[in-house]
Design a protein around this motif. Sequence first.
Motif, PDB file in Angstrom:
ATOM      1  N   ARG A 133       0.847  -1.197   0.000  1.00  0.00           N
ATOM      2  CA  ARG A 133       0.000   0.000   0.000  1.00  0.00           C
ATOM      3  C   ARG A 133       0.876   1.238   0.000  1.00  0.00           C
ATOM      4  O   ARG A 133       2.092   1.143  -0.043  1.00  0.00           O
ATOM      5  N   GLY A 164       2.495   0.905  -3.116  1.00  0.00           N
ATOM      6  CA  GLY A 164       1.256   0.675  -3.858  1.00  0.00           C
ATOM      7  C   GLY A 164       1.252  -0.561  -4.730  1.00  0.00           C
ATOM      8  O   GLY A 164       0.442  -0.667  -5.660  1.00  0.00           O
ATOM      9  N   ASP A 166       0.187  -3.569  -4.182  1.00  0.00           N
ATOM     10  CA  ASP A 166      -0.955  -4.477  -4.077  1.00  0.00           C
ATOM     11  C   ASP A 166      -2.310  -3.783  -4.190  1.00  0.00           C
ATOM     12  O   ASP A 166      -3.348  -4.434  -4.035  1.00  0.00           O
ATOM     13  N   ILE A 167      -2.320  -2.488  -4.478  1.00  0.00           N
ATOM     14  CA  ILE A 167      -3.593  -1.772  -4.604  1.00  0.00           C
ATOM     15  C   ILE A 167      -4.381  -2.351  -5.782  1.00  0.00           C
ATOM     16  O   ILE A 167      -5.563  -2.636  -5.680  1.00  0.00           O
ATOM     17  N   ASP A 168      -3.700  -2.520  -6.907  1.00  0.00           N
ATOM     18  CA  ASP A 168      -4.283  -3.182  -8.081  1.00  0.00           C
ATOM     19  C   ASP A 168      -3.235  -4.180  -8.550  1.00  0.00           C
ATOM     20  O   ASP A 168      -2.295  -3.828  -9.251  1.00  0.00           O
ATOM     21  N   VAL A 169      -3.384  -5.432  -8.127  1.00  0.00           N
ATOM     22  CA  VAL A 169      -2.350  -6.428  -8.395  1.00  0.00           C
ATOM     23  C   VAL A 169      -2.104  -6.654  -9.878  1.00  0.00           C
ATOM     24  O   VAL A 169      -1.037  -7.120 -10.270  1.00  0.00           O
ATOM     25  N   SER A 170      -3.058  -6.289 -10.726  1.00  0.00           N
ATOM     26  CA  SER A 170      -2.843  -6.434 -12.166  1.00  0.00           C
ATOM     27  C   SER A 170      -1.782  -5.454 -12.663  1.00  0.00           C
ATOM     28  O   SER A 170      -1.213  -5.639 -13.733  1.00  0.00           O
ATOM     29  N   LYS A 171      -1.493  -4.414 -11.872  1.00  0.00           N
ATOM     30  CA  LYS A 171      -0.489  -3.407 -12.252  1.00  0.00           C
ATOM     31  C   LYS A 171       0.820  -3.571 -11.492  1.00  0.00           C
ATOM     32  O   LYS A 171       1.707  -2.751 -11.595  1.00  0.00           O
ATOM     33  N   ARG A 172       0.938  -4.637 -10.750  1.00  0.00           N
ATOM     34  CA  ARG A 172       2.115  -4.863  -9.897  1.00  0.00           C
ATOM     35  C   ARG A 172       3.436  -4.802 -10.669  1.00  0.00           C
ATOM     36  O   ARG A 172       4.353  -4.086 -10.293  1.00  0.00           O
ATOM     37  N   GLU A 174       3.984  -3.525 -13.604  1.00  0.00           N
ATOM     38  CA  GLU A 174       4.131  -2.192 -14.201  1.00  0.00           C
ATOM     39  C   GLU A 174       4.671  -1.196 -13.173  1.00  0.00           C
ATOM     40  O   GLU A 174       5.584  -0.422 -13.457  1.00  0.00           O
TER      41      GLU A 174
END
Length: 193
Positions: A133, A164, A166-172, A174
């Motif tokens: 986070r 940040g 794990d805020i949106d794991v699909s962007k990890r 990136e």
Amino acid sequence: MILVIDCCIRGEKSATKKLYESYLHTLDKNRETETVVLKELSIAPLNTEEVELREQLVKSGNLQHEMFRLARQFKEAEEIVIAAPYWNLSFPSLLKIYFEHVAVRGLTYDYEGNRCIGYCKAGKLSYFSTCGRYIGGRHMGAEYVKAFAYMLGIRETQAFVIEGMDIDVSKREEILGQGIKIRRMLQEMKVIK
């Protein structure tokens, strides 16, 4: 010699591991590197008997004892890299246990009057961490590492933290890639060394 302290509990899956390895790839390939993977060591918090033995060994000047192997290695390093993910407001407890084994009065530090004097040779310590986070300036692990390094005589300490993840794991991946790119850019600009 560059001493790398790897406290990346998740091993090859660790974003923090990828981050510190990206830094190592930018360094002179001729420099010797030693890596200590903490999860592979058999270290535990010091108990009463170990503390007493340690005090006796230091008092007798027996600093070559196996008990001090990690402390001697830390003391002799020219540069230190520590990598640990942000866990529970700081870092995994295994890193604190390692620090207990490294902080040996009479070997890595001592006191002159009321002043702490560090004996470590490293001119620089770099701390790498990734956070799930956003934590802002409240990375107590980074602050702890800076204070620990200062106590042992290391005056140049830098922390590089990517937040940040794990805020949106699909962007990890990136986010990690952008963080590595920014760190390299800052290094090239000599903002960080």
